[in-house]
Design a protein around this motif. Structure first.
Motif, short mmCIF file in Angstrom:
data_model
loop_
_atom_site.label_atom_id
_atom_site.label_comp_id
_atom_site.label_asym_id
_atom_site.label_seq_id
_atom_site.Cartn_x
_atom_site.Cartn_y
_atom_site.Cartn_z
N GLY A 41 0.78 -1.22 0.00
CA GLY A 41 0.00 0.00 0.00
C GLY A 41 0.82 1.28 0.00
O GLY A 41 0.29 2.35 -0.19
N ALA A 42 2.14 1.16 0.22
CA ALA A 42 3.00 2.35 0.24
C ALA A 42 3.12 2.92 -1.16
O ALA A 42 3.12 2.20 -2.15
CB ALA A 42 4.38 1.99 0.77
N LEU A 43 3.24 4.24 -1.24
CA LEU A 43 3.48 4.91 -2.51
C LEU A 43 4.99 5.08 -2.68
O LEU A 43 5.67 5.57 -1.77
CB LEU A 43 2.78 6.27 -2.55
N VAL A 44 5.49 4.64 -3.83
CA VAL A 44 6.92 4.63 -4.07
C VAL A 44 7.25 5.21 -5.44
O VAL A 44 6.38 5.35 -6.30
CB VAL A 44 7.50 3.20 -3.98
N ARG A 45 8.50 5.52 -5.61
CA ARG A 45 9.05 5.96 -6.89
C ARG A 45 10.34 5.18 -7.09
O ARG A 45 11.05 4.87 -6.13
CB ARG A 45 9.31 7.46 -6.85
N VAL A 46 10.69 4.88 -8.34
CA VAL A 46 11.91 4.15 -8.65
C VAL A 46 13.09 5.12 -8.64
O VAL A 46 13.00 6.22 -9.17
CB VAL A 46 11.79 3.46 -10.03
N LEU B 87 18.42 1.68 -10.37
CA LEU B 87 17.89 0.78 -11.39
C LEU B 87 18.81 0.71 -12.61
O LEU B 87 19.09 -0.38 -13.11
CB LEU B 87 16.49 1.22 -11.83
N GLU B 88 19.30 1.84 -13.07
CA GLU B 88 20.12 1.86 -14.28
C GLU B 88 21.43 1.11 -14.12
O GLU B 88 21.98 0.61 -15.09
CB GLU B 88 20.39 3.29 -14.72
N ASN B 89 21.95 1.00 -12.92
CA ASN B 89 23.22 0.30 -12.68
C ASN B 89 23.02 -1.11 -12.14
O ASN B 89 23.96 -1.71 -11.66
CB ASN B 89 24.07 1.11 -11.70
N SER B 90 21.81 -1.63 -12.24
CA SER B 90 21.51 -2.94 -11.65
C SER B 90 21.73 -4.08 -12.63
O SER B 90 21.80 -3.90 -13.85
CB SER B 90 20.06 -2.97 -11.17
N ARG C 264 15.89 1.00 -21.97
CA ARG C 264 15.06 2.18 -22.27
C ARG C 264 13.84 2.15 -21.36
O ARG C 264 12.75 1.74 -21.74
CB ARG C 264 14.63 2.16 -23.74
N PHE C 265 14.03 2.59 -20.14
CA PHE C 265 12.95 2.56 -19.16
C PHE C 265 11.95 3.67 -19.44
O PHE C 265 12.33 4.78 -19.79
CB PHE C 265 13.51 2.71 -17.74
N PRO C 266 10.67 3.39 -19.25
CA PRO C 266 9.67 4.44 -19.45
C PRO C 266 9.79 5.50 -18.36
O PRO C 266 10.07 5.21 -17.20
CB PRO C 266 8.34 3.69 -19.35
N ASP D 54 15.52 -2.17 -2.79
CA ASP D 54 16.51 -1.09 -2.69
C ASP D 54 16.48 -0.15 -3.89
O ASP D 54 17.14 0.87 -3.90
CB ASP D 54 17.90 -1.65 -2.48
N GLN D 55 15.69 -0.47 -4.92
CA GLN D 55 15.55 0.40 -6.09
C GLN D 55 14.36 1.36 -5.93
O GLN D 55 14.08 2.14 -6.83
CB GLN D 55 15.35 -0.44 -7.35
#
Length: 72
Positions: free
Chosen positions: A8-13, A18-21, A30-32, A66-67
């Motif tokens: 239920g938590a609101l998150v952002r990437v 993410l790009e270095n994973s 090419r992430f949206p 962790d992302q």
């Protein structure tokens, strides 16, 4: 911070994480833009990953915890 993420938590990437994973290296990088610019809701969790639902007409996406960062 990752330990505070719950269903239920609101998150952002977090773009840098993410790009270095390993996941990014194994798929299309090419992430949206909506995953970085909009909020998503955690709909499921396991030990390392969270399933995030964004409010756009796309499938839910699994991210490593962790992302993600909590949003308000």
């Amino acid at each position: 911070m990752a330990s505070k993420i719950k269903k239920g938590a609101l998150v952002r990437v977090v773009r840098e994480t993410l790009e270095n994973s390993l996941e990014a290296k194994a798929s299309d990088t090419r992430f949206p833009s909506y995953i970085f610019e909009s909020k998503g809701e955690v709909v499921d969790l396991n030990e390392e990953y969270a399933l995030v639902k964004f409010y756009v007409p796309t499938p839910n996406i699994w991210f490593r915890i962790d992302q993600l960062e909590l949003t308000e």
